[in-house]
Scaffold this active site. Structure first.
Site, mmCIF file in Angstrom:
data_model
loop_
_atom_site.group_PDB
_atom_site.id
_atom_site.type_symbol
_atom_site.label_atom_id
_atom_site.label_comp_id
_atom_site.label_asym_id
_atom_site.label_seq_id
_atom_site.Cartn_x
_atom_site.Cartn_y
_atom_site.Cartn_z
ATOM 1 N N LYS A 158 1.116 -3.976 6.321
ATOM 2 C CA LYS A 158 2.326 -3.738 7.120
ATOM 3 C C LYS A 158 2.106 -4.186 8.565
ATOM 4 O O LYS A 158 2.979 -4.810 9.175
ATOM 5 C CB LYS A 158 2.723 -2.252 7.041
ATOM 6 C CG LYS A 158 3.350 -1.910 5.686
ATOM 7 C CD LYS A 158 3.479 -0.437 5.414
ATOM 8 C CE LYS A 158 3.843 -0.254 3.926
ATOM 9 N NZ LYS A 158 3.932 1.113 3.467
ATOM 10 N N ASP A 201 11.780 3.360 5.783
ATOM 11 C CA ASP A 201 11.383 3.431 4.373
ATOM 12 C C ASP A 201 12.579 3.799 3.489
ATOM 13 O O ASP A 201 12.527 3.630 2.275
ATOM 14 C CB ASP A 201 10.296 4.509 4.179
ATOM 15 C CG ASP A 201 8.910 3.907 3.988
ATOM 16 O OD1 ASP A 201 8.826 2.695 3.701
ATOM 17 O OD2 ASP A 201 7.919 4.648 4.115
ATOM 18 N N GLN A 210 2.758 6.839 5.661
ATOM 19 C CA GLN A 210 2.232 6.322 4.400
ATOM 20 C C GLN A 210 1.963 7.465 3.420
ATOM 21 O O GLN A 210 1.271 8.425 3.753
ATOM 22 C CB GLN A 210 0.941 5.521 4.661
ATOM 23 C CG GLN A 210 0.397 4.822 3.435
ATOM 24 C CD GLN A 210 1.316 3.714 2.907
ATOM 25 O OE1 GLN A 210 1.872 2.937 3.676
ATOM 26 N NE2 GLN A 210 1.499 3.662 1.608
#
Ligand code: NAP
Length: 291
Positions: free
Chosen positions: A52, A119, A96
């Site tokens: 990322k 997300d 995460q």
């Protein structure tokens, strides 16, 4: 059979994003900024977060990595999230997953300001997506729909069978595939589905998001079907340096000849998932979802 090249499409999308960033900066704006919170040292999570950060660099985004050890308290994490929610220099951030057991993932997801939830996991974004309002769509479903679009694959009126109903893949994908922009007729199958082979054989578009390597065999696929393999399971291998290799949910050799289109693993859905997070961050920077 046409092999769907997710790596190539993702590279094109990255190029498009990089051009937009360049324009924003040339016009005096600041580059989009994505932050990632990483807790602990899980090998998979370390890899995903490193990708990322690398992806951000590649398109000209600013990125920040915030690390905590496994023993961080839920309170500390929530306090950092509150700080990021209120940081005007930050367009979006992700936490995460998975998190250590003593931290509630749901509490963490719900603590993120939906406007920064790139997300797309916050219930506000999921709900907005369901009723067709602008929202951050989670990366894998977004990437799959974009892949179908960019390959001009006909979806209208097609029977789409999705095997798997998780909150991050199968469930949101089923909503997207049935929306007016896509117009597929969707069946969501799962571990309790009866006659799964027959259900799959009825699919014009078969999407496997199960996490069981090589589960989908040739006898489950209709001639001419489009097959999208989401699965990525690490299996032991003595042929690779790392000692493992990625396997999809589809037995590729058995299925490929029957398909009109098929995604490989790796190189199919995975790269699209990565680029979709960048796309959501760009949308946030441009205030295109929440005006
Ligand atoms: P998950 O949360 O474990 O969900 C798996 C789903 O598959 C569940 O709905 C489960 O049914 C269903 N299932 C499991 N075994 C089955 C069987 N034998 N027959 C029918 N259905 C079955 O997994 P996930 O997070 O959605 O991920 C699925 C796979 O995609 C994993 O391999 C993951 O690594 C991969 N993935 C890849 C990407 C990418 O970018 N390429 C992104 C995300 C995930 P129940 O609900 O009945 O238990």
């Amino acid at each position: 059979m046409i092999l769907i090249d997710g790596k190539k499409v993702a590279a094109e999308m990255k190029q498009e994003i990089a051009e937009e960033v360049k324009k924003i900066v040339e016009n005096g704006g600041r580059a989009p900024h994505l932050a990632a919170i990483l807790v602990g040292h899980d090998g998979g999570s370390e890899t995903y977060v490193a990708y990322k950060i690398k992806d951000c660099e590649a398109v000209g985004f600013k990125s920040s990595l915030i690390r905590y050890e496994d023993d961080v308290t839920e309170e500390e994490l929530l306090s950092k999230i509150d700080e990021l929610n209120n940081d005007d220099e930050l367009d979006g951030f992700i936490v995460q997953l998975p998190l250590p057991k003593h931290i509630s993932e749901q509490k963490v997801i719900e603590a993120i300001n939906p406007k920064k939830d790139v997300d797309g996991f916050h219930p506000a974004n999921v709900g907005r997506m369901v009723i067709g309002l602008p929202s951050y769509i989670s990366a894998t479903p977004y990437g799959i729909v974009e892949l179908l679009k960019r390959y001009n694959i006909e979806t209208s009126g097609k029977n789409c069978v999705i095997v798997g109903r998780s909150n991050i893949v199968g469930r949101p994908l089923s909503v997207l595939m049935s929306q007016k922009a896509v117009n597929a007729t969707v069946t969501v199958a799962h571990s309790r589905t009866k006659d799964l082979e027959e259900v799959c054989r009825n699919a014009d578009i078969l999407i496997a998001a199960i996490g069981v390597p090589e589960f989908v065999k040739g006898n489950m696929v209709k001639d001419g079907a489009v097959v999208i393999d989401v699965g990525t399971t690490r299996v032991k291998s003595d042929k690779t340096k790392s000692g493992w290799k990625l396997k999809g949910d589809v037995l590729f050799e058995d299925v490929a000849d029957k398909c009109s289109y098929i995604t490989p693993v790796p190189g199919g859905v995975g790269p699209m998932t990565r680029v979709s997070l960048l796309q959501n961050t760009l949308l946030s920077a441009k205030k295109e979802i929440y005006k």
